[in-house]
Design a protein around this motif. Structure first.
Motif, short mmCIF file in Angstrom:
data_model
loop_
_atom_site.label_atom_id
_atom_site.label_comp_id
_atom_site.label_asym_id
_atom_site.label_seq_id
_atom_site.Cartn_x
_atom_site.Cartn_y
_atom_site.Cartn_z
N PRO A 70 0.81 -1.23 0.00
CA PRO A 70 0.00 0.00 0.00
C PRO A 70 0.84 1.27 0.00
O PRO A 70 0.52 2.24 -0.71
N VAL A 71 1.91 1.29 0.79
CA VAL A 71 2.78 2.47 0.83
C VAL A 71 3.50 2.64 -0.49
O VAL A 71 3.68 3.76 -1.00
N LEU A 129 -3.24 12.83 4.36
CA LEU A 129 -4.35 12.09 4.95
C LEU A 129 -4.29 10.61 4.61
O LEU A 129 -4.57 9.75 5.46
N VAL A 130 -3.94 10.30 3.37
CA VAL A 130 -3.84 8.90 2.97
C VAL A 130 -2.71 8.21 3.73
O VAL A 130 -2.87 7.07 4.21
N LEU A 131 -1.57 8.87 3.87
CA LEU A 131 -0.47 8.29 4.64
C LEU A 131 -0.87 8.11 6.10
O LEU A 131 -0.53 7.09 6.73
N ALA A 132 -1.61 9.08 6.65
CA ALA A 132 -2.07 8.97 8.04
C ALA A 132 -3.00 7.77 8.20
O ALA A 132 -2.94 7.05 9.21
N ALA A 133 -3.87 7.56 7.20
CA ALA A 133 -4.78 6.42 7.26
C ALA A 133 -4.00 5.11 7.22
O ALA A 133 -4.30 4.17 7.98
N LEU A 134 -3.00 5.02 6.36
CA LEU A 134 -2.18 3.81 6.31
C LEU A 134 -1.40 3.62 7.61
O LEU A 134 -1.25 2.49 8.09
N TRP A 136 -2.40 4.53 10.52
CA TRP A 136 -3.38 4.08 11.51
C TRP A 136 -3.60 2.58 11.41
O TRP A 136 -3.86 1.90 12.41
N PHE A 137 -3.47 2.03 10.19
CA PHE A 137 -3.62 0.59 9.99
C PHE A 137 -2.31 -0.17 10.26
O PHE A 137 -2.25 -1.39 10.05
N GLY A 138 -1.28 0.53 10.67
CA GLY A 138 -0.06 -0.13 11.09
C GLY A 138 1.05 -0.17 10.07
O GLY A 138 2.09 -0.81 10.31
N PHE A 139 0.89 0.51 8.94
CA PHE A 139 1.94 0.52 7.93
C PHE A 139 2.98 1.60 8.28
O PHE A 139 2.68 2.58 8.95
N HIS A 140 4.20 1.40 7.79
CA HIS A 140 5.27 2.36 8.04
C HIS A 140 5.17 3.48 7.01
O HIS A 140 5.37 3.26 5.82
N VAL A 141 4.84 4.68 7.46
CA VAL A 141 4.61 5.79 6.54
C VAL A 141 5.54 6.97 6.80
O VAL A 141 5.39 8.02 6.17
N ILE A 142 6.48 6.82 7.71
CA ILE A 142 7.42 7.90 7.98
C ILE A 142 8.59 7.78 7.02
O ILE A 142 9.25 6.73 6.98
N PRO A 143 8.86 8.79 6.21
CA PRO A 143 9.97 8.69 5.25
C PRO A 143 11.31 8.54 5.96
O PRO A 143 11.55 9.16 6.99
N ALA A 144 12.15 7.70 5.38
CA ALA A 144 13.47 7.46 5.97
C ALA A 144 14.36 8.69 5.85
O ALA A 144 15.18 8.96 6.72
#
Length: 267
Positions: A70-71, A129-134, A136-144
């Motif tokens: 998803p990310v 918002l889409v990254l925040a939703a992902l 919330w579902f437990g995906f890693h969305v913080i850029p390295a």
């Protein structure tokens, strides 16, 4: 001090008022004056991701190992949407606001700048918002590498705005050419930019041709800034899209300068 001198506005204040009024006008037009228009801006990328997630088995084979699907999709879709909206929607900005050019404070470049600002603002909010939703579902969305992501995103915006400026001015007398541009910037560019698959698995001969596409460079670099384990395709560089953006901006502004009077007249 007289009242007239106190209420007299500076040129910058007048410019701010013009841009703000145009921004509000563009916002109402963009979302259709209804909440449903704004909702669709958020729903569109989610629909893309959901439909593509139905092919998750295939996608796991064509994305890099250890990358969350998803990310991976969102970091390709959202930069592409930002670039496409800037390039394509700016073409119509002059026509949409031509009636306002009777006011001497409003210029075609104001309409272009306002629409560009609106598109970047809306898509950036949706991206977050889409990254925040992902997340919330437990995906890693913080850029390295967040600073690198900011730099790549800035070049992406500049490239899209440069294309949009050039298309808006160059197609003013040839509006039918916009149909071809929209077609080209649709599915062909979508597939050639590696939005939904990893280009690493393509044959080397194909990769060489795809590297002429500056959007591919930016999407690859955007993903590399998100995922520590992601390696951008060999030959990808920020210099190529950045240089192209500067060249297109210079040429677009020069053409705008030449055709400014014609752009302000009614067709």
């Amino acid at each position: 001090m007289s009242g007239s001198s106190m209420t007299k506005r500076s040129p910058w204040q007048i410019q701010q008022a013009v841009l703000f009024a145009l921004f509000i006008r563009e916002l109402k037009t963009r979302v259709g004056g209804r909440w449903l228009g704004g909702f669709w801006l958020l729903l569109e990328p989610l629909v893309h991701v959901t439909l593509l997630m139905m092919l998750v088995t295939l996608l796991r084979r064509i994305t890099a190992p250890g990358i969350e699907v998803p990310v991976f999709l969102v970091t390709g879709l959202m930069p592409f949407f930002i670039f496409k909206d800037l390039s394509v929607r700016l073409m119509d900005a002059i026509d949409a606001n031509r009636g306002l050019f009777n006011y001497r404070q409003v210029k075609p470049i104001d309409a272009l700048a306002t629409r560009a600002l609106l598109e970047v603002t809306l898509r950036s909010v949706v991206y977050a918002l889409v990254l925040a939703a992902l997340g919330w579902f437990g995906f890693h969305v913080i850029p390295a590498r967040p600073l690198e992501l900011i730099g790549v995103s800035a070049v992406l915006v500049m490239l899209g705005a440069s294309f949009g400026l050039l298309f808006a001015v160059a197609t003013d007398e040839f509006p039918k050419a916009r149909v071809f541009i929209r077609m080209l910037f649709g599915m062909p560019l979508y597939l050639a930019s590696g939005v939904i698959f990893s280009v690493h698995r393509l044959p080397p001969d194909v990769q060489v041709w795809l590297q002429w596409n500056p959007v591919l460079h930016l999407i690859e670099l955007s993903r590399a800034s998100f995922f520590p384990s992601y390696r951008a395709m060999q030959g990808v560089s920020l210099h190529y899209p950045a240089g192209l953006a500067v060249a297109l901006a210079f040429f677009g502004m020069a053409l705008y300068r030449v055709r400014r009077d014609q752009l302000m007249s009614a067709n």
